[in-house]
Design an enzyme around this catalytic site. Structure first.
Site, PDB file in Angstrom:
ATOM      1  N   ASP A 113      79.356  59.466  19.923  1.00 21.55           N
ATOM      2  CA  ASP A 113      79.654  59.958  18.316  1.00 21.55           C
ATOM      3  C   ASP A 113      79.798  62.124  18.421  1.00 21.55           C
ATOM      4  O   ASP A 113      80.143  62.207  17.890  1.00 21.55           O
ATOM      5  CB  ASP A 113      78.658  59.477  17.352  1.00 21.55           C
ATOM      6  CG  ASP A 113      78.808  58.297  16.781  1.00 21.55           C
ATOM      7  OD1 ASP A 113      80.349  58.225  16.763  1.00 21.55           O
ATOM      8  OD2 ASP A 113      78.639  57.537  16.083  1.00 21.55           O
ATOM      9  N   GLN A 160      75.779  53.350  13.816  1.00 23.75           N
ATOM     10  CA  GLN A 160      76.437  53.163  13.216  1.00 23.75           C
ATOM     11  C   GLN A 160      75.883  54.013  11.850  1.00 23.75           C
ATOM     12  O   GLN A 160      74.718  52.851  11.500  1.00 23.75           O
ATOM     13  CB  GLN A 160      77.466  52.036  12.607  1.00 23.75           C
ATOM     14  CG  GLN A 160      78.565  52.283  11.365  1.00 23.75           C
ATOM     15  CD  GLN A 160      80.101  53.015  11.565  1.00 23.75           C
ATOM     16  OE1 GLN A 160      80.050  52.892  13.034  1.00 23.75           O
ATOM     17  NE2 GLN A 160      80.003  53.938  11.325  1.00 23.75           N
ATOM     18  N   LYS A 192      86.256  49.252  15.348  1.00 26.03           N
ATOM     19  CA  LYS A 192      85.707  49.787  16.548  1.00 26.03           C
ATOM     20  C   LYS A 192      85.614  49.018  17.587  1.00 26.03           C
ATOM     21  O   LYS A 192      86.790  48.874  19.637  1.00 26.03           O
ATOM     22  CB  LYS A 192      84.510  50.597  17.159  1.00 26.03           C
ATOM     23  CG  LYS A 192      84.507  52.193  15.947  1.00 26.03           C
ATOM     24  CD  LYS A 192      83.056  52.133  15.872  1.00 26.03           C
ATOM     25  CE  LYS A 192      83.659  54.079  14.743  1.00 26.03           C
ATOM     26  NZ  LYS A 192      82.209  54.379  13.787  1.00 26.03           N
TER      27      LYS A 192
HETATM   28  N1  GUN Z   1      79.759  56.275  10.157  1.00 26.45           N
HETATM   29  C1  GUN Z   1      81.007  56.794   9.585  1.00 26.45           C
HETATM   30  N2  GUN Z   1      81.661  57.050  10.747  1.00 26.45           N
HETATM   31  C2  GUN Z   1      81.392  57.010  11.362  1.00 26.45           C
HETATM   32  C3  GUN Z   1      81.382  57.706  12.770  1.00 26.45           C
HETATM   33  O1  GUN Z   1      81.939  58.685  13.225  1.00 26.45           O
HETATM   34  N3  GUN Z   1      80.519  57.089  13.971  1.00 26.45           N
HETATM   35  C4  GUN Z   1      79.030  56.581  13.427  1.00 26.45           C
HETATM   36  N4  GUN Z   1      77.829  55.944  14.157  1.00 26.45           N
HETATM   37  N5  GUN Z   1      78.877  56.102  11.793  1.00 26.45           N
HETATM   38  C5  GUN Z   1      79.918  56.391  11.034  1.00 26.45           C
END
Ligand code: GUN
Length: 284
Positions: free
Chosen positions: A120, A97, A53
């Site tokens: 998100d 995350q 990311k």
């Molecule tokens: N863990 C796995 N996929 C994601 C996501 O798209 N966002 C977040 N915050 N955590 C994750």
């Protein structure tokens, strides 16, 4: 006839190229789009996702502000960080995350992120707006699935869509997005009695269960569009999806590969939401 392979990497690259231009336009207006990514602990998969990311932010000219916290971080400390990021006008998007370490309450953290910065789309405001068909941040993975269908000219209207998996972050929102596009939607889960026949009825089959190749090739209707949202490591250590790809592709009309399908799209849509958040800050 073998399926058209849906190239998620290419669709994601096209979206990112557009976003890069929008970032430049925002900067010319004095807005410097910034995403804060918070990682607690040492989960190896999470570390990899977060690094990806951050790298993508950099490539698009989006400022990435990382917060790497130790496993021992308390709930109060994390909430305090979220409060600080909520109040910081230079941060447009906040991503914590998941999964968080076991001693933490994920729901409380998701609820604490300001709706204006919830890129998100996991908080109650974003998910409520989705249900209400109101504008708001759409969760990235389901949004990416819809963009892949769109890019390949697959219109859900009037089609039978089956979503296998009912998670809050993928299955449920994806079902809502398919419904919004006028599909007739069935959500399947672990208590669905005859999963095979449900899958066989799907013109659009979306699978998000997190179990290696659980959906077999002969569960796919001839000519169906198959969106595989799983990323699993099988017994041989190979990265595979939730669908038995090699067999499914002989029957499907379109199918997403793993890797190279839903994965790159999720990150592209996170960037999309971050740019939206930065644009919204101009209106505020
Ligand atoms: N863990 C796995 N996929 C994601 C996501 O798209 N966002 C977040 N915050 N955590 C994750």
């Amino acid at each position: 006839m073998a399926a058209t392979i849906i190239d998620g990497k290419k669709v994601a690259a096209d979206i990112k190229a557009e976003l890069k231009k929008e970032v430049e336009e925002l900067k010319a207006k004095g807005v410097n789009p910034a995403l804060s990514v918070v990682l607690v602990g040492e989960n190896p998969a999470s570390k990899k996702y977060v690094a990806n990311k951050e790298k993508t932010c950099e490539a698009l000219g989006i400022k990435s502000v990382g917060h790497k916290l130790p496993e021992s971080t308390t709930q109060e400390e994390l909430l305090k960080l979220v409060d600080d990021l909520n109040a910081n006008p230079e941060i447009h998007g906040i991503l914590v995350q998941l999964p968080l370490p076991k001693h933490m309450n994920e729901k409380e953290v998701m609820h604490r992120i300001s709706p204006d910065k919830d890129v998100d789309g996991f908080g109650p405001d974003a998910l409520g707006r989705l249900l209400l068909d109101e504008p708001g941040f759409v969760p990235c993975t389901p949004h990416g699935a819809m963009k892949m269908l769109e890019a390949y000219g697959i219109d859900p209207a009037g089609k039978k869509a089956v979503v296998v998996g009912r998670s809050v972050i993928v299955g449920k929102p994806l079902a809502m997005l398919l419904l919004r596009k006028n599909a007739t939607v069935t959500i399947c889960h672990s208590k669905t009695p005859d999963l095979k026949s449900e899958c066989l009825s799907a013109d659009i089959l979306c699978v998000a269960v997190g179990r290696a190749e659980m959906v077999k090739g002969d569960w796919v209707k001839e000519g169906a569009a198959v969106i595989d949202i799983g990323i699993n490591v099988n017994e041989s250590g190979k990265l595979v999806g939730d669908v038995e790809f090699e067999k499914a592709k002989e029957r499907a009309g379109w199918i997403t590969p793993v890797p190279g399908g839903a994965g790159p799209m999720t990150i592209a849509m996170l960037m999309y939401n971050t740019v939206e958040a930065a644009k919204n800050s101009l209106k505020a």
